[in-house]
Design a protein around this motif. Sequence first.
Motif, short mmCIF file in Angstrom:
data_model
loop_
_atom_site.label_atom_id
_atom_site.label_comp_id
_atom_site.label_asym_id
_atom_site.label_seq_id
_atom_site.Cartn_x
_atom_site.Cartn_y
_atom_site.Cartn_z
N ASP A 415 -6.16 -0.03 1.81
CA ASP A 415 -6.49 0.94 0.77
C ASP A 415 -5.25 1.74 0.36
O ASP A 415 -4.64 2.40 1.19
N MET A 416 -4.90 1.66 -0.92
CA MET A 416 -3.73 2.41 -1.41
C MET A 416 -4.10 3.78 -1.95
O MET A 416 -3.22 4.55 -2.34
N LEU A 417 -5.40 4.08 -2.00
CA LEU A 417 -5.82 5.37 -2.60
C LEU A 417 -5.93 6.46 -1.54
O LEU A 417 -5.51 7.61 -1.78
N ALA A 418 -6.47 6.14 -0.39
CA ALA A 418 -6.66 7.14 0.66
C ALA A 418 -5.30 7.73 1.05
O ALA A 418 -4.31 7.02 1.16
N ALA A 419 -5.27 9.05 1.24
CA ALA A 419 -4.01 9.72 1.56
C ALA A 419 -3.62 9.45 3.00
O ALA A 419 -4.41 9.65 3.92
N THR A 420 -2.42 8.95 3.20
CA THR A 420 -1.94 8.70 4.55
C THR A 420 -0.42 8.71 4.54
O THR A 420 0.21 8.39 3.53
N SER A 425 -3.86 2.54 3.93
CA SER A 425 -4.82 2.85 4.99
C SER A 425 -5.68 1.59 5.21
O SER A 425 -6.28 1.09 4.28
N ASN B 142 -10.06 6.77 7.60
CA ASN B 142 -9.32 7.42 6.52
C ASN B 142 -9.50 6.56 5.28
O ASN B 142 -8.69 5.68 4.99
N ALA B 143 -10.59 6.84 4.59
CA ALA B 143 -11.07 5.89 3.59
C ALA B 143 -11.15 6.50 2.21
O ALA B 143 -11.10 7.71 2.04
N SER B 144 -11.29 5.65 1.23
CA SER B 144 -11.64 6.07 -0.12
C SER B 144 -12.76 5.15 -0.58
O SER B 144 -13.01 4.12 0.04
N PRO B 146 -13.02 3.01 -3.10
CA PRO B 146 -12.69 1.60 -3.34
C PRO B 146 -12.59 0.78 -2.05
O PRO B 146 -13.07 -0.36 -2.00
N GLY B 147 -11.99 1.36 -1.03
CA GLY B 147 -11.82 0.62 0.22
C GLY B 147 -13.14 0.36 0.92
O GLY B 147 -13.33 -0.69 1.55
N MET B 204 -2.98 -3.73 -6.76
CA MET B 204 -4.08 -3.63 -5.80
C MET B 204 -4.37 -2.17 -5.48
O MET B 204 -3.44 -1.39 -5.24
N ILE B 205 -5.63 -1.79 -5.50
CA ILE B 205 -6.03 -0.44 -5.07
C ILE B 205 -6.51 -0.51 -3.62
O ILE B 205 -6.04 0.22 -2.75
N ALA B 206 -7.48 -1.39 -3.38
CA ALA B 206 -7.95 -1.61 -2.01
C ALA B 206 -8.36 -3.07 -1.94
O ALA B 206 -9.31 -3.47 -2.61
N TYR B 207 -7.66 -3.82 -1.15
CA TYR B 207 -7.87 -5.27 -1.10
C TYR B 207 -9.34 -5.62 -0.93
O TYR B 207 -9.99 -5.09 -0.05
#
Lengths: 486, 401
Positions: A415-420, A425, B142-144, B146-147, B204-207
């Motif tokens: 995940d490239m959106l979640a802040a880390t 992430s 630690n998620a969003s 999309p993931g 890619m945002i979340a694979y």
Amino acid sequence: MVGIRSYGGYVPRFRLNKMIIFGSMGWLNPANIMNAQGEKAVANFDEDAVTMASAAARDCSTGIDRSEVGGVYFATTTASYRERLCANLISGSLATSESVRTADFTGGLKAGTTALIAALDAAAAGSANNVIVTAADCRLGKMGSVQEFMFGDGAGAVMVGTDDVIAEYKGSFSTGHDFVDHMRGADTKYDRQWEERWIRDVGFGQFIPEAINGLCEKLGMAPGDFSKIIYPCYYGGARKAINKKMGFEAENVQDTMQAQIGDTGTAQSLLMFSRALEDAQPGDKLLLVSYGSGCDALAFEVTDAIKKFKPKMGVSGSLARRADLDNYLKYLVWRGMVPAELGLRSEEQRWTRWTLMWRSHKAILGLTGSKCTGCGEPQFPPQRICVNPKCGAVDESEPIVLSEKGGKIFSFTSDMLAATINPPSMYGVVNFNGGGRYVFDFTDCTIDDLAVGGPVEFSFRVKHRDDQHDITNYFWKAVPVVAEGA
Amino acid sequence: MAEGIRDKVVILGMGCTKFGERWESAPEDLAVEAFIECLEDAGIEKKDIEAAWLGSHIDEINIGKGGNFLGMALKLPLTPVTRTENFCASGTEAFRGACYGVASGAYDIALAQGVEKLKDTGYGGLPDSPAFGQMQAMIGPNASAPGLFAQLATAYSAKYNVPMEKIKEAMAHISWKSHQNGAKNPRAHLRKPIPIEQIMGAPMIAYPLGLFDCCGVSDGSACAIVTTPEIAKKMKPNQDLVSVKALQVSVSSGEEALFTDWDGAGMLTTRMAAKKAYKEAGITNPREEISMMEVHDCFSITEFATMEDLQISAPGTAADDILAGFFDLDGQIPCQPDGGLKCFGHPIAASGLRMLFEMYNQLLGRWPEDRAVKDPKFGLTHNLGGVPNQNVCSIAIVGKN
């Protein structure tokens, strides 16, 4: 018989080649080329002294019923808390009984062996048995400093007891010197050291022989009686001088692993000791010495029982599990040494509710779920009503520790959106071996290591940092089991 | 024996703002904009509204708690206002409250409104908030969003042995189709057709979800005024009426998140709510009888899996239907004829009523030909709130009376 019952260690997976540091910072101090040999072990972004000590303690309790653990002693100079006993975090992660003696040993780098002596004395006195002594450090040198090249991250652990002893304790000798070669003030992040020639010649050069001679005199032994001598000293020249002065043959002196790990502070002596025990044979006489604000020297004799214990990973297994950290700036960002923009999302406040943390501490620290006594299904977090739709039993369950079960990846993402601080992430649903599922962060991996059905093990990690209140929270993450490349 | 909601309530009027990054608009502005349109469409006065239900989801950045917001924004004359919050179903829950209020005989005329103002966060994506309570905030990943939804794709691929490349292709078709539709809709936020190649090649945002597999976050409001069929017929004697055929909600039981039977390739809640909704509406073959759908396409993979959960596509075959154009505007069951969340963005509690707004207007034949669904009979709306393993699903079916 009082002595060592088991041993273990932990070296973080990431290794930073010291020439990468030199490539970035050599301009500041070209003489550091002398220190730029080999690599240093670097804690992952979600590791610290507590998590590494937990990993070493788990390793050293391989195959041992943790309900027998009577104490957890933790030694470090880089604890995440000044007030909050980190040994409790570690015993919690081991899911030991809470009727246990826990203590943090700190201040000087010899604290690891001081904790060990305290445990041995307690076992001898009969006041505590099966005490795990675990030491870890994650010390920082400023960018371009000698310390940045010399220090590494890691942990060593032993269990002390009176049964199944693999190395009998023969005695100890200690010195305490207010010799400030290295220091950090109460609010200081980076190590400060005095002139190296003084550290080398007076520090290591005089104090280590002093401790060894003191022990030998006390036990009526001679330095040459020992088959393996274990002492820290990251100056190659000084080691040669000490070996010569004491009459030690090089093959009898335990390697410091300076070029593979670096100096691990309070963990150094226990890490080397643990490595030495991997090779030890019945009858071997081991001399263990620590250094820092004085010295402790301890003598052990290996027993036949050494053949019966083998840690799951051990220091050498942990060393072999490695991946390159090929980016010096990433290391700096992980350690909070340079500011990085993580985006406004990262600034959202997340309070730690201590009432909740206590109420759920067995689930959070020990990955303890509930197992339905009706249908047998494990579940995490613990449930009052069984989650199996065909069961639904109410309040019919017993605790089940899931941290050692391992599991299989059910679904995953990156995940490239979640802040880390370490994007992307990675997380996903993991089915525990034996039943139950939960969604975990993945760590020590890349997306290429993730596949549906892939095996994972669990690792106690830093889950979340609240910088405003200086709170470090811990929980379990899933580590994909990957075959390490050469 | 309960007989359900079918044909007991009629939509008298609806309103919907333009969705988007409404930097200039306070939530009150959005509420008033949708409400005035709705009131005019219904042909009633404010004082005729006997009770109101207000949907809103994210307290922290939106309108706060309670029903006061709506009473004060619309200056409702000390009218009962009940706030509904049920994740992405919050708007449909407001609608359900108003419909049940009327169907019970407690009220003749009721208002359902969803309002969500999200673009005051300062960052993209949904606001970060402890949506599942404090314990999960401490130990959850630690998620969003999309993931969490992306994992449907990895589990689906594993379960049906459908290669990820084919899933990616079908997901791209979903987003392509929604952009085609949204481009024609003046109320949509994103009004640009996007070529398939651009969708497939997006970062890619979340694979395996790329940028165009994710809907945006926007501001908006939509509302409905409902009444009994008798009153509606009296008020609008010469007009088609849109009546409520089914309203169903299903909420996760924990078995998806914590028990190992769930396959991860679709939503148990949607499967359950759909089954009940079809029964309530008297629909026996949804693939043949449903005319059009607005489903919860927060991510293209959600829409993908939902096609099977709604029993439109057989298990394991959603990609085939999608790629065959079955859900395109000129396909057998147009899905997202208005552009969906993909083009409207997702002001959480406004979305459910926005979907109903589209079905309502399609059923009344009010849209220009280039985006009209031909002779629709049943329109289905679907919301999925939360994440695939712990969620709330709501389904509404509406049709001509």
